[in-house]
Design a protein around this motif. Structure first.
Motif, PDB file in Angstrom:
ATOM      1  N   GLU A   1      -6.292   3.659   3.016  1.00  0.00           N
ATOM      2  CA  GLU A   1      -5.962   2.255   3.273  1.00  0.00           C
ATOM      3  C   GLU A   1      -4.524   2.101   3.774  1.00  0.00           C
ATOM      4  OE1 GLU A   1      -6.802   0.399  -0.411  1.00  0.00           O
ATOM      5  OE2 GLU A   1      -8.982   0.401  -0.140  1.00  0.00           O
TER       6      GLU A   1
ATOM      7  N   ASP B   1      -4.520   3.205   7.453  1.00  0.00           N
ATOM      8  CA  ASP B   1      -5.148   2.182   8.293  1.00  0.00           C
ATOM      9  C   ASP B   1      -4.248   0.955   8.453  1.00  0.00           C
ATOM     10  OD1 ASP B   1      -7.336   3.802   8.572  1.00  0.00           O
ATOM     11  OD2 ASP B   1      -8.538   2.799   7.032  1.00  0.00           O
ATOM     12  N   SER B   2      -3.605   0.570   7.374  1.00  0.00           N
ATOM     13  CA  SER B   2      -2.763  -0.635   7.438  1.00  0.00           C
ATOM     14  C   SER B   2      -1.532  -0.410   8.325  1.00  0.00           C
ATOM     15  CB  SER B   2      -2.330  -1.049   6.030  1.00  0.00           C
ATOM     16  OG  SER B   2      -1.470  -0.079   5.447  1.00  0.00           O
TER      17      SER B   2
ATOM     18  N   LEU C   1       0.822  -1.208   0.000  1.00  0.00           N
ATOM     19  CA  LEU C   1       0.000   0.000   0.000  1.00  0.00           C
ATOM     20  C   LEU C   1       0.858   1.261   0.000  1.00  0.00           C
ATOM     21  CD1 LEU C   1      -2.893  -1.029   2.420  1.00  0.00           C
ATOM     22  CD2 LEU C   1      -3.082  -0.499  -0.019  1.00  0.00           C
TER      23      LEU C   1
END
Length: 467
Positions: A436, A439-440, A409
């Motif tokens: 994303e 969040d990851s 990501l």
């Protein structure tokens, strides 16, 4: 007569058998070998290498209020041993006193006093004083070992309180370490949010330039601005969590709110050391709560013997020696002023023994409770270790996958930005990719924290941290 009474009481004493505790455990933990190397044998200063964490634990072991309350309980248990020990030793008292008595002339004592010259033709003084000094002693012969068993039970209760203190220490050490790594993880989350805000700031500038070039609409600009505001708001939430976690640690170390020094760098790169579980039977020696339950069971067994001894007669000896006279000048004239006495008695229950029976049955019920508590503690300890073994393995696999996800990501952010600049990707793809990725990365920090906490919990579950 005493022997006959004892036989009658023995024949009337109830009996209630209580089974022995089941202490069997499997030979090895699931998927583990029978190697006896055990991480629980490490002292906590060897297990926790972070000097900031060591300082916090040292401070807590001195200043934590709950631990200090437990220490007072240990001291009271030690005093109880002294009290129980004194019960089966003779009680010796010293007395001294003076009194004045006027008896009626038409009583036996009055008639004797008025018709008897005591010395040199003098009569008894009226009213009659009396002075006395002496020693008296009482001693209950502990032939049924009731008092000695009571003292031994107090010893086991003391040992149980010591193990309770040890269990409190393991819990305190684990609690501080948990909060410390929670704080470190929050610092890393804050750093990730700041880095992501920088990326979003650059993306917002690019979107505004694209709008000026009429390649995107105002909607794209507003969406990027809203995403930035969302992350800025999240930053304040994390700041509040940091304050609360710092104060949680301050409470544990008995301190007023202050900044907690810590090492938050390279948290993601920290290696997770291997935990050696040993064999399940070592839990019985290493876990303070198991040893505490064992001592409680031993004390309960002795309490049953004490309760049963109440059915037998108690044999006591009462003795006294002293000096007594009606005039101080005769008080130390011996042997005329000397008096002494010796009495032996035996007292045993004969009728209406319901209270004694109830006490005995309660003692046996408490012993059975202690058996169940001991077995429950052993089972709970084994399950805790089994759960943490599985947790450590699953977290390791999860962390490796999430780390790959973060790498991909992170690369996707640059790719999406380049594609957006060349009009080959929509702005929404850039937004989703950045979201994303953020969040990851936060999830990766959370997983690393969970790995650290699982290691700490395993150390505690194996019985480490109190030595």
């Amino acid at each position: 007569m005493v022997v006959i009474t004892a036989m009658v009481c023995y024949s009337c004493a109830p009996t209630k058998d209580v089974r022995e505790a089941n202490t069997t455990v499997p030979e090895a933990f699931k998927t583990q070998t029978t190697d006896t190397i055990n991480t629980a044998q490490l002292q906590w200063k060897e297990f926790f290498s972070d000097p900031y964490l060591q300082t916090l634990i040292d401070s807590a072991l001195v200043n934590n209020q709950e631990l200090n309350i437990i220490l007072q309980q240990v001291d009271m248990s030690q005093n109880e041993i002294k009290a129980r020990k004194g019960e089966y030793l003779p009680f010796v008292s010293m007395y001294g006193g003076a009194e004045v008595e006027k008896v009626g002339e038409y009583t036996r004592n009055g008639a004797v006093e008025h018709n008897l010259d005591i010395k040199d033709g003098k009569e008894f003084p009226e009213p009659l004083p009396n002075f006395g000094v002496g020693l008296s002693a009482t001693w209950e012969l502990d032939i049924w070992k009731k008092l000695r068993n009571s003292k031994k039970a107090a010893v086991f209760e003391y040992l149980s309180s010591v193990e309770g203190k040890h269990f409190m220490v393991t819990h305190l050490v684990s609690e501080i370490a948990d909060a410390y790594y929670e704080l470190v993880a929050l610092d890393n989350q804050m750093e990730i949010i700041d880095q992501n805000l920088d990326i979003q700031q650059q993306a917002l500038k690019m979107v505004r330039l694209q709008k000026q070039a009429a390649r995107v609409t105002e909607l794209a600009v507003r969406r990027f601005e809203a995403e930035m505001l969302k992350n800025q708001s999240h930053k304040f939430e994390v700041q509040q969590q940091i304050v609360e976690t710092e104060n949680e640690i301050n409470f544990l170390i008995g301190s007023k709110p202050k900044h907690i020094a810590r090492d938050s760098e390279h948290f993601i790169e920290k290696e997770i050391d291997t935990i050696y579980t040993g064999i399940p039977s070592q839990l019985l020696q290493n876990r303070p709560d198991i040893r505490q339950a064992e001592y409680e069971l031993a004390a309960a067994k002795l309490d049953v013997k004490v309760a049963r001894a109440n059915f037998y007669p108690s044999i006591g000896i009462h003795a006294g020696v002293g000096l007594e006279a009606f005039d101080l000048k005769y008080l130390f004239t011996t042997p005329e002023s000397l008096l002494y006495g010796l009495v032996g008695d035996a007292i045993g229950p004969l009728i209406n023994k319901n209270a004694i029976k109830a006490e005995y049955y309660n003692a046996t019920d408490k012993q059975l409770q202690a058996v169940f508590e001991y077995e429950k503690t052993i089972l709970s300890a084994y399950i805790e270790v089994a759960n943490e073994l599985s947790n450590i393995d699953n977290l390791k696999s999860s962390y490796n996958l999430k780390q790959d996800q973060v790498n991909k990501l992170t690369e996707s952010i640059d790719i999406s930005m380049r594609l957006f600049q060349s009009a080959r990707a929509e702005y929404i793809e850039v937004l989703l990719t950045q979201r994303e990725a953020l969040d990851s990365r936060i999830e990766l920090v959370e997983t690393k924290k969970e790995q650290m906490l699982a290691r700490i919990n395993m150390y505690q579950a194996l019985g480490g941290g109190w030595n």
